[in-house]
Design a protein around this motif. Structure first.
Motif, PDB file in Angstrom:
ATOM      1  N   PRO A 186      25.559  33.675 -10.055  1.00 15.10           N
ATOM      2  CA  PRO A 186      24.139  33.397 -10.276  1.00 15.10           C
ATOM      3  C   PRO A 186      23.945  32.141 -11.110  1.00 15.10           C
ATOM      4  O   PRO A 186      24.839  31.718 -11.843  1.00 15.10           O
ATOM      5  N   ALA A 187      22.780  31.535 -10.992  1.00 12.20           N
ATOM      6  CA  ALA A 187      22.464  30.377 -11.811  1.00 12.20           C
ATOM      7  C   ALA A 187      22.630  30.729 -13.285  1.00 12.20           C
ATOM      8  O   ALA A 187      22.379  31.852 -13.713  1.00 12.20           O
ATOM      9  N   ALA A 188      23.101  29.739 -14.047  1.00 17.68           N
ATOM     10  CA  ALA A 188      23.425  29.987 -15.445  1.00 17.68           C
ATOM     11  C   ALA A 188      22.205  30.440 -16.246  1.00 17.68           C
ATOM     12  O   ALA A 188      21.079  30.000 -16.011  1.00 17.68           O
ATOM     13  N   ALA A 189      22.424  31.340 -17.193  1.00 15.10           N
ATOM     14  CA  ALA A 189      21.369  31.781 -18.104  1.00 15.10           C
ATOM     15  C   ALA A 189      21.302  30.807 -19.273  1.00 15.10           C
ATOM     16  O   ALA A 189      22.227  30.042 -19.521  1.00 15.10           O
ATOM     17  N   GLU A 190      20.170  30.817 -20.000  1.00 19.15           N
ATOM     18  CA  GLU A 190      19.999  29.943 -21.164  1.00 19.15           C
ATOM     19  C   GLU A 190      21.187  30.117 -22.094  1.00 19.15           C
ATOM     20  O   GLU A 190      21.560  31.231 -22.472  1.00 19.15           O
ATOM     21  N   GLY A 191      21.809  28.977 -22.464  1.00 25.61           N
ATOM     22  CA  GLY A 191      22.975  29.025 -23.326  1.00 25.61           C
ATOM     23  C   GLY A 191      24.288  28.909 -22.579  1.00 25.61           C
ATOM     24  O   GLY A 191      25.354  28.866 -23.188  1.00 25.61           O
ATOM     25  N   ILE A 224      26.133  26.560 -19.353  1.00 22.16           N
ATOM     26  CA  ILE A 224      25.970  25.425 -18.464  1.00 22.16           C
ATOM     27  C   ILE A 224      27.301  25.104 -17.803  1.00 22.16           C
ATOM     28  O   ILE A 224      28.349  25.084 -18.463  1.00 22.16           O
ATOM     29  N   ARG A 225      27.261  24.891 -16.487  1.00 21.83           N
ATOM     30  CA  ARG A 225      28.465  24.593 -15.700  1.00 21.83           C
ATOM     31  C   ARG A 225      28.333  23.183 -15.142  1.00 21.83           C
ATOM     32  O   ARG A 225      27.414  22.896 -14.390  1.00 21.83           O
ATOM     33  N   ILE A 226      29.269  22.315 -15.532  1.00 15.86           N
ATOM     34  CA  ILE A 226      29.171  20.891 -15.229  1.00 15.86           C
ATOM     35  C   ILE A 226      30.372  20.457 -14.401  1.00 15.86           C
ATOM     36  O   ILE A 226      31.513  20.782 -14.727  1.00 15.86           O
ATOM     37  N   ALA A 227      30.122  19.686 -13.352  1.00 20.44           N
ATOM     38  CA  ALA A 227      31.201  19.126 -12.535  1.00 20.44           C
ATOM     39  C   ALA A 227      31.269  17.620 -12.757  1.00 20.44           C
ATOM     40  O   ALA A 227      30.252  16.929 -12.766  1.00 20.44           O
ATOM     41  N   GLU A 228      32.481  17.134 -12.956  1.00 23.03           N
ATOM     42  CA  GLU A 228      32.714  15.706 -13.150  1.00 23.03           C
ATOM     43  C   GLU A 228      33.697  15.217 -12.092  1.00 23.03           C
ATOM     44  O   GLU A 228      34.274  16.008 -11.345  1.00 23.03           O
ATOM     45  N   GLN A 229      33.888  13.893 -12.045  1.00 25.07           N
ATOM     46  CA  GLN A 229      34.819  13.307 -11.098  1.00 25.07           C
ATOM     47  C   GLN A 229      35.827  12.432 -11.840  1.00 25.07           C
ATOM     48  O   GLN A 229      35.864  12.387 -13.065  1.00 25.07           O
ATOM     49  N   TYR A 230      36.637  11.736 -11.052  1.00 21.25           N
ATOM     50  CA  TYR A 230      37.664  10.858 -11.610  1.00 21.25           C
ATOM     51  C   TYR A 230      37.075   9.497 -11.987  1.00 21.25           C
ATOM     52  O   TYR A 230      36.173   9.009 -11.338  1.00 21.25           O
ATOM     53  N   VAL A 279      29.955  25.947 -22.439  1.00 17.97           N
ATOM     54  CA  VAL A 279      30.067  24.903 -21.426  1.00 17.97           C
ATOM     55  C   VAL A 279      31.315  25.159 -20.581  1.00 17.97           C
ATOM     56  O   VAL A 279      32.400  25.357 -21.110  1.00 17.97           O
ATOM     57  N   GLU A 280      31.138  25.149 -19.270  1.00 11.31           N
ATOM     58  CA  GLU A 280      32.246  25.315 -18.330  1.00 11.31           C
ATOM     59  C   GLU A 280      32.347  24.056 -17.481  1.00 11.31           C
ATOM     60  O   GLU A 280      31.334  23.516 -17.038  1.00 11.31           O
ATOM     61  N   ASP A 286      25.029  27.086  -5.988  1.00 12.14           N
ATOM     62  CA  ASP A 286      24.958  27.626  -7.348  1.00 12.14           C
ATOM     63  C   ASP A 286      26.333  27.869  -7.958  1.00 12.14           C
ATOM     64  O   ASP A 286      26.499  28.729  -8.821  1.00 12.14           O
ATOM     65  N   SER A 287      27.322  27.085  -7.518  1.00 14.93           N
ATOM     66  CA  SER A 287      28.636  27.144  -8.156  1.00 14.93           C
ATOM     67  C   SER A 287      28.663  26.336  -9.436  1.00 14.93           C
ATOM     68  O   SER A 287      29.511  26.566 -10.307  1.00 14.93           O
ATOM     69  N   ILE A 288      27.771  25.355  -9.530  1.00 15.79           N
ATOM     70  CA  ILE A 288      27.643  24.532 -10.729  1.00 15.79           C
ATOM     71  C   ILE A 288      26.153  24.363 -11.030  1.00 15.79           C
ATOM     72  O   ILE A 288      25.303  24.641 -10.179  1.00 15.79           O
ATOM     73  N   ASP A 289      25.851  23.895 -12.236  1.00 18.89           N
ATOM     74  CA  ASP A 289      24.467  23.635 -12.630  1.00 18.89           C
ATOM     75  C   ASP A 289      24.155  22.154 -12.652  1.00 18.89           C
ATOM     76  O   ASP A 289      23.025  21.749 -12.372  1.00 18.89           O
TER      77      ASP A 289
END
Length: 340
Positions: free
Chosen positions: A28-33, A35-41, A70-71, A88-91
């Motif tokens: 599910p979408a992240a709850a307040e507090g 956050i799931r962040i995706a970055e690249q190279y 933070v994930e 909804d795998s990331i926010d």
């Protein structure tokens, strides 16, 4: 199996592992507090590396009376980034201008994905190992140009814009047949190894600078020449619902991002240490600092020439909706910035 085959197999294995990592964050979408962040190279994601290393999101969350978890996950290419966001795998997803415009257009009136901020302005070089190639006109069907995502990524759009500038209106997709999808580290390894199967690459810092240290690799063009000046390379974006449902988490992230920019711009040496720590690469610190010292590489939340990309993509049919201005693409938190 040739060099390209081995490189592609390594890339597929890496992407499979990244897919598992993304799946681990699915839900599910992240709850307040949370956050799931995706970055690249690449060095273009240095602001994310800084706020991750110094736990700036957590710091700004505490200032707002919020404990933030933070994930992180690392993906390659804008298409994978957008798929992860929509499932909804990331926010928060991060990539180049092309993928932002694609997902903004695709979700307009629905999920309403918009940019939170730019991460930088940086030039993208087309480099090659083919000594006979001085301009785009010198490439042949024997050449293969590596990009992180064919046809849709910011590198692909820059190539299309350059082709149309060189060969005339309507020719933008003439080089699409020469492109192959590879993550920047693997494409760089292929060029440096002298692969006969990958002869060109459009990347970004630090990869293009790393390549140009090798005398058998040279630059064909810079995207700054194609766009007529500095332009945003990478951005970070989210669904409108995430911002609405998690206002404190969102504010903590934006505050942390702005502080990360200040850290980079105030101390390139410290920023280089963080980049090398986060990326565990074999680049030397002096080399990374030299890239950060290059005035063409700017770390700022303000967008530059995003509208030029939007105009081009709308013209060639890659976008149905055309933004009236750059502000249409960004949440209002950034509308006070001087952008384009």
């Amino acid at each position: 199996m040739g060099n390209l085959g081995r490189v592609i197999r390594r890339a597929l294995c890496a992407l499979a592992g990244l897919g598992l990592a993304a799946a681990a964050l699915a839900g599910p979408a992240a709850a307040e507090g949370r956050i799931r962040i995706a970055e690249q190279y690449g060095l273009g994601y240095l602001p994310l590396h800084v706020l991750r290393h110094q736990k700036l999101i957590e710091k700004h969350g505490k200032e707002l009376g919020l404990d933030v978890t933070v994930e992180w996950v690392q993906l390659s290419g804008g298409a994978a980034m957008n798929d992860a966001l929509l499932s909804d795998s990331i926010d928060l997803g991060s990539a180049g201008v092309g993928p932002l415009l694609t997902i903004w257009d695709r979700t307009k009136g629905n999920a309403n994905v918009k940019a939170i901020a730019a991460l930088n302005s940086m030039p993208l070089f087309l480099t090659t190992t083919n000594p006979n190639v001085k301009t785009l006109k010198d490439f042949s069907d024997k050449d293969k140009i590596a990009l992180p995502a064919v046809k849709v990524g910011v590198q692909a759009r820059v190539l299309q814009m350059a082709v149309e500038k060189e060969f005339g209106e309507g020719t933008f997709d003439a080089f699409d047949k020469l492109t192959v999808s590879l993550p920047h580290p693997d494409a760089t390894a292929a060029l440096l190894s002298g692969s006969s199967e990958i002869t060109g690459h459009i990347s970004g810092p630090p990869f293009q600078y790393q390549q140009l240290r090798d005398p058998k690799i040279h630059k064909v063009f810079s995207s700054y020449d194609v766009l007529g000046g500095p332009h945003t390379f990478n951005l970070i974006w989210a669904k409108e619902a995430f911002r609405a449902k998690n206002p404190k988490t969102y504010r903590a992230f934006l505050g942390a991002l702005k502080e990360a920019m200040d850290v980079i711009n105030a101390d390139h040496s410290a920023a280089a240490d963080i980049y090398l720590t986060q990326n565990r690469g074999d680049l030397d610190k002096a080399f990374v600092i030299s890239i950060l010292n290059d005035p063409d590489n700017r770390f700022t939340v303000a967008p530059a020439r995003v509208g030029a990309f939007a105009d081009f993509m709308h013209k060639v049919g890659a976008m149905k909706n055309k933004p009236a201005s750059w502000q249409d693409l960004f949440f209002e938190d950034l509308h006070g910035e001087t952008g384009s």
